[in-house]
Design an enzyme around this catalytic site. Structure first.
Site, PDB file in Angstrom:
ATOM      1  N   ASP A 190      -7.878  -1.132  -2.937  1.00 39.59           N
ATOM      2  CA  ASP A 190      -6.957   0.002  -2.942  1.00 39.59           C
ATOM      3  C   ASP A 190      -6.673   0.439  -4.382  1.00 39.59           C
ATOM      4  OD1 ASP A 190      -5.370   1.799  -1.540  1.00 39.59           O
ATOM      5  OD2 ASP A 190      -3.579   0.537  -1.631  1.00 39.59           O
ATOM      6  N   HIS A 191      -6.475   1.726  -4.580  1.00 40.38           N
ATOM      7  CA  HIS A 191      -6.050   2.282  -5.879  1.00 40.38           C
ATOM      8  C   HIS A 191      -6.783   1.705  -7.079  1.00 40.38           C
ATOM      9  CE1 HIS A 191      -2.960   4.903  -4.418  1.00 40.38           C
ATOM     10  NE2 HIS A 191      -2.517   3.948  -3.621  1.00 40.38           N
ATOM     11  N   ASP A 196      -9.482   5.946  -7.293  1.00 43.05           N
ATOM     12  CA  ASP A 196      -8.242   6.708  -7.499  1.00 43.05           C
ATOM     13  C   ASP A 196      -8.198   7.258  -8.917  1.00 43.05           C
ATOM     14  OD1 ASP A 196      -5.739   7.754  -7.742  1.00 43.05           O
ATOM     15  OD2 ASP A 196      -4.658   5.893  -7.332  1.00 43.05           O
ATOM     16  N   HIS A 235       4.849   6.509  -2.267  1.00 39.47           N
ATOM     17  CA  HIS A 235       4.695   5.047  -2.392  1.00 39.47           C
ATOM     18  C   HIS A 235       6.064   4.414  -2.610  1.00 39.47           C
ATOM     19  CE1 HIS A 235       0.357   5.755  -3.765  1.00 39.47           C
ATOM     20  NE2 HIS A 235       0.273   5.043  -2.671  1.00 39.47           N
ATOM     21  N   GLY A 236       6.288   3.293  -1.999  1.00 47.46           N
ATOM     22  CA  GLY A 236       7.545   2.579  -2.207  1.00 47.46           C
ATOM     23  C   GLY A 236       8.675   3.223  -1.416  1.00 47.46           C
ATOM     24  N   ASN A 290      -1.989   2.346   5.457  1.00 48.81           N
ATOM     25  CA  ASN A 290      -1.726   1.300   4.461  1.00 48.81           C
ATOM     26  C   ASN A 290      -0.326   0.735   4.661  1.00 48.81           C
ATOM     27  OD1 ASN A 290      -4.142   2.249   3.493  1.00 48.81           O
ATOM     28  ND2 ASN A 290      -3.399   2.660   1.427  1.00 48.81           N
ATOM     29  N   VAL A 291      -0.240  -0.576   4.753  1.00 47.34           N
ATOM     30  CA  VAL A 291       1.069  -1.226   4.855  1.00 47.34           C
ATOM     31  C   VAL A 291       1.177  -2.303   3.792  1.00 47.34           C
ATOM     32  CG1 VAL A 291       1.682  -0.738   7.260  1.00 47.34           C
ATOM     33  CG2 VAL A 291       0.150  -2.652   6.757  1.00 47.34           C
ATOM     34  N   ASN A 292       2.374  -2.450   3.267  1.00 43.33           N
ATOM     35  CA  ASN A 292       2.584  -3.412   2.194  1.00 43.33           C
ATOM     36  C   ASN A 292       3.947  -4.075   2.383  1.00 43.33           C
ATOM     37  OD1 ASN A 292       3.016  -4.693  -0.286  1.00 43.33           O
ATOM     38  ND2 ASN A 292       2.176  -3.052  -1.531  1.00 43.33           N
TER      39      ASN A 292
HETATM   40 ZN   LIG Z   1      -1.416   3.954  -1.992  1.00 44.35          ZN
END
Ligand SMILES: [Zn+2]
Length: 290
Positions: A87-88, A109, A185-186, A239-241
């Site tokens: 990712d990223h 990215d 994000h966040g 996407n999960v975090n």
């Molecule tokens: Zn992301």
């Protein structure tokens, strides 16, 4: 632009194309260590769900690639389809390094560059990935905010994806497009979650005509109902975090030095598995392992 033939069997694309046919979402879970990865795979097997394990470039750097090999081995051993995604990846040299590691797909990215440079660099790096059998995700516009492991974008303003950019990225050969349509994000600020569904719908019209799949970033705090609406609008990779890792950190905080470490680790892995399994039900991937 046609993907090269080596992408026919690409695990990330097979998982997401099956989801596209079946109209459900697949979780791309960000893991920072081995226990979290083991928890993800346990959830996938328990739910008979496909899964994408996601790592940040940080994970390559700090483990000198070892964590990528561990994730790939966990994916291979799983009894359900599991892909490993980077990712990223914001650094061109890191994209090239990632292509030597057992990732199935890479997010190129370049969104911290100007629009023109983002497109140009994306086109070059997507070709590089394809030549090495890796599927590629890219971000036209710029998704606001930052998350643990993604550097130097916090001070940059978000930019909504335009249709011209979406078309340019599809022409550049991307397999997965991560649009910016109000997602952050966040944490979402005091304004709350305000998404431009009309923009997402228009992006989806462009991507679906070229067999390109939509990746969704920034779902912290989203309700199941909102996730369902987004999947209905064409989102496939989710996407999960933070949402799925909070329980893991809580176990460590509460139990470390109060129980044998081995037991704490086992409990923490189980927390991750339970959190991810709930999300698999929410996005409709449970029972969809092929
Ligand atoms: Zn992301």
């Amino acid at each position: 632009m046609m993907a090269s033939s080596s992408l026919e069997d690409n695990t990330t694309l097979r998982i997401l194309r099956a989801a596209d046919k079946g109209n459900y979402g697949v979780l791309a879970a960000v893991g920072y260590n081995l226990e979290q990865i083991l928890g993800f795979v346990r959830a996938a097997e328990r739910k008979r769900s496909p899964l994408i394990i996601q790592l940040f470039p940080w994970a390559i750097a700090h483990s000198d690639g070892v964590l990528v090999h561990a994730a790939a081995q966990a994916a291979r051993q799983a009894s359900v389809p599991v892909a490993v995604h980077l990712d990223h990846c914001q650094d061109e040299a890191m994209v090239r390094r990632a292509c030597e590691l057992p990732f199935d797909s890479v997010m190129v990215d370049m969104s911290h560059h100007s629009k023109e440079d983002n497109l140009r660099k994306t086109r070059e790096l997507v070709a590089y990935c394809h030549e090495r059998g890796k599927a590629a995700e890219a971000e036209p516009g710029r998704i606001e905010g930052g998350e643990d492991g993604v550097s130097d974008t916090l001070d940059l303003e978000g930019l909504m994806t335009t249709m011209e950019e979406a078309r340019g990225f599809v022409d550049a050969g991307v397999d997965l497009l991560a649009p910016a349509f109000g997602n952050v994000h966040g944490e979402y600020g005091p304004r709350g979650i305000v998404l431009d569904f009309e923009r997402l719908k228009q992006v989806h019209e462009i991507t679906s005509a070229s067999n390109v799949l939509i990746a969704l970033h920034g779902v912290t705090g989203f309700s199941e109902e909102l996730l369902r609406q987004l999947i209905e609008a064409g989102v496939r990779k989710i996407n999960v975090n933070k949402d799925i890792l909070m329980g893991y950190y809580a176990v460590l905080e509460q139990r470390i030095n109060k129980a044998p470490f081995t037991q704490v680790v086992d409990e923490a892995i189980e927390q991750v598995a339970e959190a991810l399994a709930r999300q698999m039900d929410a996005v409709g991937s449970s029972g969809k392992a092929y």
